[in-house]
Design a protein around this motif. Structure first.
Motif, PDB file in Angstrom:
ATOM      1  N   ASP A 181       0.826  -1.215   0.000  1.00 36.37           N
ATOM      2  CA  ASP A 181       0.000   0.000   0.000  1.00 36.37           C
ATOM      3  C   ASP A 181       0.858   1.262   0.000  1.00 36.37           C
ATOM      4  O   ASP A 181       0.344   2.378   0.041  1.00 36.37           O
ATOM      5  CB  ASP A 181      -0.965   0.001   1.180  1.00 36.37           C
TER       6      ASP A 181
ATOM      7  N   THR B 227      -5.753  -3.466   0.898  1.00 35.58           N
ATOM      8  CA  THR B 227      -7.188  -3.675   1.032  1.00 35.58           C
ATOM      9  C   THR B 227      -7.914  -2.776   0.035  1.00 35.58           C
ATOM     10  O   THR B 227      -7.301  -1.953  -0.645  1.00 35.58           O
ATOM     11  CB  THR B 227      -7.668  -3.348   2.455  1.00 35.58           C
ATOM     12  N   SER B 228      -9.220  -2.930  -0.033  1.00 35.17           N
ATOM     13  CA  SER B 228     -10.003  -2.108  -0.962  1.00 35.17           C
ATOM     14  C   SER B 228      -9.960  -0.629  -0.595  1.00 35.17           C
ATOM     15  O   SER B 228     -10.261   0.227  -1.428  1.00 35.17           O
ATOM     16  CB  SER B 228     -11.459  -2.590  -1.000  1.00 35.17           C
ATOM     17  N   ARG B 229      -9.549  -0.317   0.643  1.00 32.01           N
ATOM     18  CA  ARG B 229      -9.482   1.077   1.091  1.00 32.01           C
ATOM     19  C   ARG B 229      -8.046   1.595   1.217  1.00 32.01           C
ATOM     20  O   ARG B 229      -7.840   2.684   1.760  1.00 32.01           O
ATOM     21  CB  ARG B 229     -10.204   1.220   2.434  1.00 32.01           C
ATOM     22  N   SER B 230      -7.077   0.819   0.763  1.00 33.43           N
ATOM     23  CA  SER B 230      -5.685   1.263   0.853  1.00 33.43           C
ATOM     24  C   SER B 230      -5.490   2.559   0.077  1.00 33.43           C
ATOM     25  O   SER B 230      -6.075   2.750  -0.993  1.00 33.43           O
ATOM     26  CB  SER B 230      -4.739   0.194   0.293  1.00 33.43           C
TER      27      SER B 230
ATOM     28  N   LEU C 230      -5.229   5.868  -4.762  1.00 41.20           N
ATOM     29  CA  LEU C 230      -6.660   5.618  -4.839  1.00 41.20           C
ATOM     30  C   LEU C 230      -7.386   6.913  -5.199  1.00 41.20           C
ATOM     31  O   LEU C 230      -7.219   7.935  -4.522  1.00 41.20           O
ATOM     32  CB  LEU C 230      -7.169   5.086  -3.495  1.00 41.20           C
TER      33      LEU C 230
ATOM     34  N   ALA D 234     -13.739   5.765  -4.207  1.00 44.58           N
ATOM     35  CA  ALA D 234     -14.066   5.356  -2.837  1.00 44.58           C
ATOM     36  C   ALA D 234     -13.260   4.143  -2.406  1.00 44.58           C
ATOM     37  O   ALA D 234     -12.875   4.020  -1.238  1.00 44.58           O
ATOM     38  CB  ALA D 234     -15.561   5.055  -2.737  1.00 44.58           C
ATOM     39  N   ASP D 235     -13.016   3.224  -3.327  1.00 45.50           N
ATOM     40  CA  ASP D 235     -12.244   2.025  -3.005  1.00 45.50           C
ATOM     41  C   ASP D 235     -11.746   1.359  -4.284  1.00 45.50           C
ATOM     42  O   ASP D 235     -12.140   1.717  -5.400  1.00 45.50           O
ATOM     43  CB  ASP D 235     -13.076   1.036  -2.176  1.00 45.50           C
ATOM     44  N   TRP D 236     -10.865   0.375  -4.095  1.00 45.85           N
ATOM     45  CA  TRP D 236     -10.382  -0.439  -5.213  1.00 45.85           C
ATOM     46  C   TRP D 236     -11.382  -1.564  -5.460  1.00 45.85           C
ATOM     47  O   TRP D 236     -11.907  -2.145  -4.520  1.00 45.85           O
ATOM     48  CB  TRP D 236      -9.022  -1.064  -4.887  1.00 45.85           C
TER      49      TRP D 236
ATOM     50  N   VAL E 231     -12.900  -5.157  -5.873  1.00 45.01           N
ATOM     51  CA  VAL E 231     -12.469  -6.456  -5.367  1.00 45.01           C
ATOM     52  C   VAL E 231     -12.225  -7.392  -6.549  1.00 45.01           C
ATOM     53  O   VAL E 231     -12.729  -7.174  -7.652  1.00 45.01           O
ATOM     54  CB  VAL E 231     -13.511  -7.056  -4.403  1.00 45.01           C
TER      55      VAL E 231
END
Length: 318
Positions: A212, A230-233, A285, A288-290, A292
């Motif tokens: 990350d 993670t999806s929020r990294s 990023l 909002a997120d990556w 999945v």
């Protein structure tokens, strides 16, 4: 008299009969590699037996290296390269990089922990940088080819875990990959002393991964776990750890997303020749997120237009 009889028992019948087995219990190209060969340049420069750059000025042996400190800590056995009689042993020096400020003075003990084996007919091998307290043999002990001697370590004058193996005949250093000095630039000679085939690798990728943030190089060399992506990294970074780089080499690093789209790709021209190094590229990023799914990582290494190696892996993101 007893020592003479032991030497005669293990002496090669003739020079051509002498051969070496691989001196580590590892798989070359998978969990170990040859970092440096014997220097064949008689001047102030350096070159290995193929006219490559995997050596340094005055290097008198072959370095069989592990990719990380964590691999060393798991324990990798050093094996006798040939049968013979143990001449001398040292086993009390600490495992610490020479660059560590806490490293003690070497006091002419650059080899660190290790031993010498006399194989008769003037042949001997020396094993250096072994782990403290791991040497399993004693002076005057008879050993056979492939017998465990101890463990790879970080003792003596070294910055990375490896076995330095020196081969000598009548006190003179011998290159086991080219014992008669007949090699020319290119593939290895047929006169190599190894019992099995040991392919030459001009360099190699020790590992790739996803993080990350750009990782600390010391963490990569140690084999420490990095923070999982993670999806929020805040970012997605691909890194590559390698050995044997030459100035002008090109590394292409890329990340492909779960939908097959390119997240990032970059071609990097390496600026200098170095024994080991790493490169990393990444993307921040934006949403909002990556998404999945499985992310594909790829590193392609080329030299003068010819591919040296590529490494690919998948990283699931849930």
């Amino acid at each position: 008299m007893i020592r003479l009889l032991m030497l005669l028992a293990w002496a090669p019948a003739q020079a051509g009969a002498f051969s070496l087995v691989f001196p580590l219990e590892c798989i070359l190209g998978k969990n170990c590699h040859i970092q440096q060969y014997m220097d064949r340049d008689p001047g102030p420069g350096h070159t290995d037996f193929t006219c490559g750059t995997l050596s340094y000025d005055g290097h008198s042996g072959t370095d069989f290296a592990l990719s990380t400190l964590s691999a060393m800590q798991k324990g990798v056995p050093v094996l006798a390269a040939a049968s013979g009689v143990v001449k001398g042993v040292r086993d009390d020096m600490p495992d610490i990089s020479i660059r560590d400020p806490a490293a003690p003075a070497l006091q002419d003990r650059d080899c660190g922990n290790g031993l010498v084996i006399d194989h008769g007919s003037g042949w001997e091998t020396q094993y250096c940088h072994m782990a403290k307290g791991s040497v399993q043999v004693k002076p005057d002990q008879i050993v056979t080819a492939g017998q465990p001697l101890g463990l790879v370590g970080l003792s003596g004058n070294t910055e990375f875990p490896h076995l330095h193996l020196s081969l000598r005949r009548n006190g003179q250093p011998i290159d086991p990959f080219d014992p008669d000095g007949s090699a020319t630039c290119g593939p290895g000679p047929l006169s190599a002393l190894w019992a099995g085939d040991i392919p030459y690798a001009p360099g190699g990728i020790l590992g790739i991964g996803l993080a990350d943030a750009v990782p600390e190089y010391e963490a990569l060399k140690a084999g420490l776990p990095l923070r999982p992506v993670t999806s929020r990294s805040p970012a997605m970074v691909i890194w590559a750890h390698y050995f044997g780089a030459q100035a002008g080499d090109v590394m292409t690093l890329s990340i492909t997303g779960p939908d097959g789209g390119t997240i990032i790709v970059q071609e990097i021209t390496l600026e200098r020749t170095q024994a080991q190094g790493f490169r990393a590229i990444g993307k921040r990023l934006r949403g909002a997120d990556w998404p999945v799914g499985n992310y594909s990582l790829r590193v392609i290494w080329t030299r003068q237009g010819t591919e040296i190696e590529r490494s690919e892996t998948n990283h699931p993101l849930r």
